[in-house]
Design a protein around this motif. Structure first.
Motif, PDB file in Angstrom:
ATOM      1  N   MET A 271      -1.219   9.106   4.282  1.00  0.00           N
ATOM      2  CA  MET A 271      -2.455   9.720   3.796  1.00  0.00           C
ATOM      3  C   MET A 271      -2.856   9.174   2.419  1.00  0.00           C
ATOM      4  N   ARG A 272      -1.848   8.774   1.639  1.00  0.00           N
ATOM      5  CA  ARG A 272      -2.148   8.254   0.287  1.00  0.00           C
ATOM      6  C   ARG A 272      -2.546   6.778   0.320  1.00  0.00           C
ATOM      7  N   ALA A 273      -2.183   6.085   1.403  1.00  0.00           N
ATOM      8  CA  ALA A 273      -2.320   4.616   1.410  1.00  0.00           C
ATOM      9  C   ALA A 273      -3.778   4.173   1.393  1.00  0.00           C
ATOM     10  N   GLU A 274      -4.032   3.179   0.580  1.00  0.00           N
ATOM     11  CA  GLU A 274      -5.351   2.531   0.533  1.00  0.00           C
ATOM     12  C   GLU A 274      -5.136   1.053   0.867  1.00  0.00           C
TER      13      GLU A 274
ATOM     14  N   ASN B 142      -4.761  -2.746   0.474  1.00  0.00           N
ATOM     15  CA  ASN B 142      -4.380  -3.536  -0.704  1.00  0.00           C
ATOM     16  C   ASN B 142      -5.119  -4.883  -0.659  1.00  0.00           C
TER      17      ASN B 142
ATOM     18  N   ASP C 212      -1.577   2.107  10.849  1.00  0.00           N
ATOM     19  CA  ASP C 212      -2.097   2.828   9.681  1.00  0.00           C
ATOM     20  C   ASP C 212      -3.612   2.754   9.495  1.00  0.00           C
TER      21      ASP C 212
ATOM     22  N   GLY D 116       2.834  11.661   4.233  1.00  0.00           N
ATOM     23  CA  GLY D 116       2.409  11.542   2.829  1.00  0.00           C
ATOM     24  C   GLY D 116       1.983  10.116   2.498  1.00  0.00           C
ATOM     25  N   PRO D 117       2.908   9.127   2.663  1.00  0.00           N
ATOM     26  CA  PRO D 117       2.546   7.732   2.380  1.00  0.00           C
ATOM     27  C   PRO D 117       1.314   7.268   3.159  1.00  0.00           C
TER      28      PRO D 117
ATOM     29  N   SER E 231       0.842  -1.206   0.000  1.00  0.00           N
ATOM     30  CA  SER E 231       0.000   0.000   0.000  1.00  0.00           C
ATOM     31  C   SER E 231       0.874   1.251   0.000  1.00  0.00           C
ATOM     32  N   GLY E 232       2.204   1.049  -0.098  1.00  0.00           N
ATOM     33  CA  GLY E 232       3.116   2.195  -0.184  1.00  0.00           C
ATOM     34  C   GLY E 232       3.675   2.656   1.152  1.00  0.00           C
TER      35      GLY E 232
END
Ligand code: APR
Length: 253
Positions: free
Chosen positions: A78-81, A83, A107, A75-76, A34-35
């Motif tokens: 807030m962007r993570a969705e 998986n 997270d 950043g990572p 998920s980054g």
């Protein structure tokens, strides 16, 4: 690769079908796809940073240094969705095959994927707490202080003391109630599946041994070897998303 995994996946599916209560323990590896970087993998956070930055004493002495470190991950995060690994675990819970997810991750991606019974053993990044008065604050409150106001550390609006993420730092105790919740789940499970963890941090590092001693089966799904592999019933070295997606597909047949 998938072909090599087939046999082991089938064995695991068999265990899952026979299991009366399966608990899943997840670590940072489940969120890598998920980054969000893990800690001890080939590109883990502790390859770049000294883990001492994340100790309770370092936080007290140099909170600005800790917050500077923590802001690299905003950043990572807030962007993570979620998986496909998070999604498969949520689906397996819905189907009645997984009873609980104990996660070391902060997270919130298991809940976002739809898992209901989640124990966040190390707390959450989405909340902060005043180290003096204990007042809790949202992630947004912290961001509003840190980003537009360029603060070095976020502060409590009541007493002015420093805020800390509501997550466990090294050498901080896990809240007793959370630990007890884990024990309640583990004491009654007959299958523990570990996904994406080196099992090098306590107390979760001891959970497989605890379950094994009580007669439960242990499965490890991880990219790399772990110290507990030899004592496990099944070890699957692969990506969490690929392995869990296959398991879900098999369970649906
Ligand atoms: N699929 C499966 N496993 C993966 C994947 C993936 N896509 N990507 C990485 N891994 C594996 C890595 O190879 C590594 O063995 O996941 C493991 C992650 O281990 P750690 O980084 O040690 O994470 P974790 O066990 O959760 O760490 C525990 O340590 O730093 C503290 O508080 C932090 O909660 C964390 C705790």
């Amino acid at each position: 690769m998938i072909h090599e995994l087939d046999g082991k996946v089938k064995e695991l599916v068999e265990l899952l079908r026979q299991s009366g209560k399966c608990v899943v323990l997840t670590g940072a590896g489940v969120s890598v796809e998920s980054g969000i970087p893990d800690f001890r993998g080939p590109e883990g956070t502790w390859k770049t940073y000294d883990p001492a930055i994340s100790t309770a004493s370092s936080f007290v002495l140099k909170p600005h240094q800790f917050w500077f470190f923590a802001m690299q991950f905003v950043g990572p995060l807030m962007r993570a969705e979620p998986n496909p690994a998070h999604q498969a675990l949520a689906e397996l819970e819905k189907m009645g095959h997984v009873t609980c997810v104990i996660t070391q991750n902060i997270d919130g991606l298991h809940q976002k994927a739809g898992s209901k019974n989640v124990i966040e053993l190390h707390g959450t990044a989405w909340r902060s707490v005043c180290v003096n008065c204990g007042k809790k604050y949202s992630f947004q409150y912290v961001m509003d202080q840190m980003v537009p106001m360029c603060s070095l550390v976020p502060r409590c609006m009541e007493c002015g003391y420093i805020l800390k993420p509501d997550a466990t730092l090294f050498f901080e105790e896990i809240p007793q109630q959370l630990y007890q919740q884990c024990l309640d789940e583990l004491n009654h499970c007959d299958l523990l599946i570990v996904v994406g963890s080196t099992l090098l941090v306590e107390p979760s590092g001891s959970f497989p041994e605890m379950v094994k001693k009580l007669g439960g089966k242990i499965v490890i799904i991880n990219l790399e070897k772990t110290w507990f592999d030899e004592n496990s019933d099944i070890v699957i070295n692969g990506k969490a998303t690929e392995v869990l997606t296959q398991i879900l597909q098999e369970m649906k047949k």
